[in-house]
Design an enzyme around this catalytic site. Structure first.
Site: not given
Ligand SMILES: Cc1ncc(COP(=O)(O)O)c(C=O)c1O
Length: 421
Positions: A61, A63, A207, A233, A236, A242
């Site tokens: 843990y 935090e 994003d 993320t 990918k 993950r």
């Molecule tokens: C553009 C985008 N943002 C956010 C996410 C969310 O990721 P997670 O599945 O790890 O929550 C994804 C997942 O495919 C994504 O393609």
């Protein structure tokens, strides 16, 4: 004297103690080894990443942040998080990195929490045009808690309509503009988004969950110099565990950190943080730059091969690891194509295409990506063949067995978790 200490996964022990779960692990490895994985959001992590994930760091843990924890005994895991943060900052040339988000969705939730109040207006890409659920879908917190205005792609070019983005931004004066997508095969013009955000005084969030690995390898331009906040993320194209991460300017560092913990999360997953550090370290190597470049070359080879057989690439092609394929001319739905490919040992997903007349459960398209097959060592020649195989079995499900045999032949040479990383 006790036995040698074990620092990581002991599969033999799992088989003895829990054969049911051990069998599931074996079956899943068999599944990926006996089929071609074209899911654009997946990859095969390195054995080193897997080792960190299966480590005793899962027990701790922690935090808080390194040096400022709410639990004792964090001096060792602090080193893992500091390494992950330092490597992320160096890899992406970012002023600040937070490596604690449990996923991409959590990273977006934290970023919104840092920049917005409930009810604020944000401008983001519509889900049916390639945006993600967390970009304002009504079934997601983002659509429920914020006033979301959506932009899309043009009907004729199937590219982001930057004039529309600007018009909507001027009309609605959003506090935040989100760029980035989950099913958009083309490069995003971050300079254009930065200009629009500056014109209306909005924050810019990129994003880049999907293409961050390609940015890490220098194969496509990075969003970092343009966006105030970058969410990603790590699993990918980046080929890590993950999870999620956030990069931001020094100006926003405290706000982002407080939004991740204590606002949306409790204890970080320290085994995953360590695995992220491993993945960032791997992505700094020259081999990874070569990998990122090959992923795109392969995506183009696959897309071109599909196009030869009337499987039209949305927007006419790809600049990244993924392609969105319109099956309308074949009269086969995305759902049916997904099933036919599965029967031949090819895993991909149905996907809505822009202006799709079919619902998300059926769709007129499929999405394919080359992160996995490139990790397995396939090149453009193999991807050309994979494209032909997809097209054959989508057109004629009776070919499934024949296609499966060719799939097995390709996999006999290119196995995940046998070749080098
Ligand atoms: C553009 C985008 N943002 C956010 C996410 C969310 O990721 P997670 O599945 O790890 O929550 C994804 C997942 O495919 C994504 O393609």
């Amino acid at each position: 004297m006790g036995a040698e200490p074990s620092y990581g996964p002991d599969f033999g022990l799992l088989q003895k103690q829990d054969p049911e779960i051990a069998q599931i692990l074996i079956d899943e490895l068999d599944r990926v080894r006996s089929g071609i994985q074209l899911i654009a959001s997946e990859n095969f992590t390195s054995p080193a990443v897997l080792a960190a994930l299966g480590s005793t760091l899962t027990n701790k843990y922690a935090e808080g942040y390194p040096g400022r924890r709410y639990y004792g005994g964090c001096e060792v895991v602090d080193r893992a998080e500091r390494l992950a943060v330092d490597r992320a900052k160096r890899l992406f040339r970012a002023e600040h990195a937070n490596v604690q988000p449990h996923s991409g969705a959590s990273a977006n939730l934290a970023a919104y929490a840092a920049l917005l109040q409930p009810g604020d207006t944000m401008l983001a890409m519509a889900l049916p045009h390639g945006g993600h659920l967390t970009h304002g879908s009504k079934v997601n917190f983002s659509g429920r808690w914020f006033d979301v205005v959506s932009y899309g792609v043009r009907r004729d070019t199937e590219l982001i309509d930057y004039d529309e983005v600007r018009d909507l931004a001027l009309r609605h004066q959003p506090k935040l503009i989100v760029c980035g997508a989950t099913a958009y095969p083309r490069l995003i013009d971050f300079t254009a988004f930065r200009g629009i955000a500056d014109e209306v005084g909005a924050w810019l969030l990129a994003d880049v969950a999907h293409p961050i690995g390609l940015m890490a390898g220098g194969a496509i331009p990075s969003a970092v110099p343009y966006a105030d906040v970058v969410t990603m993320t790590t699993h990918k194209a980046l080929r890590g565990p993950r999870g999620g991460a956030i990069l931001c300017t020094e100006e926003l560092a405290k706000k982002i950190d407080r939004a991740v913990f204590p606002f949306i999360q409790g204890g970080p997953l320290m085994h995953v943080v360590a695995a992220k550090a491993v993945a960032f370290g791997e992505a700094m190597r020259p081999e990874f730059a070569d990998y990122a470049r090959r992923v795109i070359v392969n995506a183009r080879a696959l897309t071109d091969a599909l196009a030869v057989d009337g499987m039209r690439a949305v927007s006419g092609g790809t600049d990244t690891h993924l392609s969105l394929i319109d099956l309308s001319a074949l009269g086969v739905s995305g759902a049916e194509a997904e099933r036919r490919c599965a029967a031949a040992g090819i895993t991909l997903n149905r996907n809505v295409i822009p202006y799709d007349a079919e619902p998300a459960t059926i769709t007129s398209g499929i999405r394919v990506g080359t992160s996995c097959v490139t990790t397995q060592g396939m090149g453009p020649q193999e991807l050309e063949e994979v494209g032909t195989l997809v097209s054959r079995v989508v057109r004629d499900p009776a070919c499934a067995q024949e296609v499966r045999e060719r799939v097995s032949a390709l996999l006999a040479i290119h196995q995940p978790y046998l070749s080098e990383y």
